[in-house]
Design a protein around this motif. Sequence first.
Motif, PDB file in Angstrom:
ATOM      1  N   THR A 125       4.434   8.829  -2.182  1.00  0.00           N
ATOM      2  CA  THR A 125       4.706   8.488  -0.781  1.00  0.00           C
ATOM      3  C   THR A 125       3.416   8.510   0.036  1.00  0.00           C
ATOM      4  OG1 THR A 125       6.922   9.423  -0.962  1.00  0.00           O
ATOM      5  CG2 THR A 125       6.039   9.148   1.262  1.00  0.00           C
TER       6      THR A 125
ATOM      7  N   GLU B 162       1.429   5.395  -0.580  1.00  0.00           N
ATOM      8  CA  GLU B 162       2.027   4.252   0.106  1.00  0.00           C
ATOM      9  C   GLU B 162       1.710   4.280   1.599  1.00  0.00           C
ATOM     10  OE1 GLU B 162       6.183   4.351  -0.869  1.00  0.00           O
ATOM     11  OE2 GLU B 162       5.800   3.914  -2.987  1.00  0.00           O
ATOM     12  N   VAL B 163       1.789   5.455   2.207  1.00  0.00           N
ATOM     13  CA  VAL B 163       1.482   5.591   3.635  1.00  0.00           C
ATOM     14  C   VAL B 163       0.018   5.246   3.895  1.00  0.00           C
ATOM     15  CG1 VAL B 163       1.232   7.284   5.504  1.00  0.00           C
ATOM     16  CG2 VAL B 163       3.326   7.231   4.156  1.00  0.00           C
ATOM     17  N   GLU B 164      -0.876   5.731   3.034  1.00  0.00           N
ATOM     18  CA  GLU B 164      -2.303   5.423   3.209  1.00  0.00           C
ATOM     19  C   GLU B 164      -2.565   3.918   3.089  1.00  0.00           C
ATOM     20  OE1 GLU B 164      -5.091   7.809   1.014  1.00  0.00           O
ATOM     21  OE2 GLU B 164      -4.057   9.657   1.551  1.00  0.00           O
ATOM     22  N   LYS B 165      -1.887   3.248   2.156  1.00  0.00           N
ATOM     23  CA  LYS B 165      -2.042   1.793   2.017  1.00  0.00           C
ATOM     24  C   LYS B 165      -1.565   1.092   3.283  1.00  0.00           C
ATOM     25  CE  LYS B 165      -0.950   0.056  -2.271  1.00  0.00           C
ATOM     26  NZ  LYS B 165      -0.078  -0.018  -3.471  1.00  0.00           N
ATOM     27  N   GLN B 166      -0.434   1.519   3.814  1.00  0.00           N
ATOM     28  CA  GLN B 166       0.092   0.926   5.042  1.00  0.00           C
ATOM     29  C   GLN B 166      -0.856   1.163   6.213  1.00  0.00           C
ATOM     30  OE1 GLN B 166       4.004   2.609   5.465  1.00  0.00           O
ATOM     31  NE2 GLN B 166       4.917   1.202   3.975  1.00  0.00           N
ATOM     32  N   LEU B 167      -1.422   2.359   6.296  1.00  0.00           N
ATOM     33  CA  LEU B 167      -2.358   2.651   7.382  1.00  0.00           C
ATOM     34  C   LEU B 167      -3.610   1.785   7.285  1.00  0.00           C
ATOM     35  CD1 LEU B 167      -2.138   6.552   7.661  1.00  0.00           C
ATOM     36  CD2 LEU B 167      -1.389   4.874   9.347  1.00  0.00           C
TER      37      LEU B 167
ATOM     38  N   ALA C 118      -3.792  -1.188   5.960  1.00  0.00           N
ATOM     39  CA  ALA C 118      -3.388  -2.542   6.352  1.00  0.00           C
ATOM     40  C   ALA C 118      -3.252  -2.634   7.875  1.00  0.00           C
ATOM     41  CB  ALA C 118      -2.074  -2.916   5.674  1.00  0.00           C
ATOM     42  N   MET C 119      -2.673  -1.624   8.477  1.00  0.00           N
ATOM     43  CA  MET C 119      -2.517  -1.626   9.938  1.00  0.00           C
ATOM     44  C   MET C 119      -3.874  -1.590  10.637  1.00  0.00           C
ATOM     45  SD  MET C 119       0.804   0.881  10.268  1.00  0.00           S
ATOM     46  CE  MET C 119       0.629   1.160  12.003  1.00  0.00           C
TER      47      MET C 119
ATOM     48  N   GLU D 142      -5.325  -5.031  10.445  1.00  0.00           N
ATOM     49  CA  GLU D 142      -4.665  -5.903  11.425  1.00  0.00           C
ATOM     50  C   GLU D 142      -5.135  -5.589  12.840  1.00  0.00           C
ATOM     51  OE1 GLU D 142      -0.422  -5.644  10.987  1.00  0.00           O
ATOM     52  OE2 GLU D 142      -0.511  -6.178   8.865  1.00  0.00           O
TER      53      GLU D 142
END
Length: 180
Positions: free
Chosen positions: A130, A133-138, A140-141, A144
């Motif tokens: 988890t 996954e959170v680090e990957k999302q961060l 990407a954010m 962006e």
Amino acid sequence: MARKSTVATLPKELVDACNGLIRDGRTIDDILAALQGLGADVSRSAVGRYVKSARESLDKYRQAQEVAKVWVDKLEAEPNGDVGRLLPEMLRVVAFQSLSAMGESDKPAKAMDVMLLAKAIRDVAGTAKTQLEVEKQLRAMRAELKAAAKDVENTARAAGLSGDTVAQIKQRILGVGEQA
């Protein structure tokens, strides 16, 4: 395996009284007198060994509390920082040390202990997944956000706004300074 302490084999109320006196910082002679006054038949050396062991355990407990407080303070200050990533690894080490201790013990491991350790290891693995996954999302954010900041900057400059005004817009709307 070592024999159980003479003091530890006393009735529960006497052991509790002894532990209370130890926590209060009483001397071995005070504790011995109190126990003998309550009808316990123990030697001074047995009380001394018990008090020494109890105080060592209390010291370890206090040290563990202090270390835990430091880690919790760091985790609260920066939940996604190095400490947040380190905690699952620390739990994994504790789980494997527990497994190792079970393997070295003369007694067979209790089924409940093995089950709890297996659950802990599974939970740690799930936490690590988890967290990744959170680090990957961060990441990407953040990418962006940088792209959006660049678009705002280009649009504002094309509209003829000054560099200071562009920096203020980025700071106010996106929360990004010049270093973005």
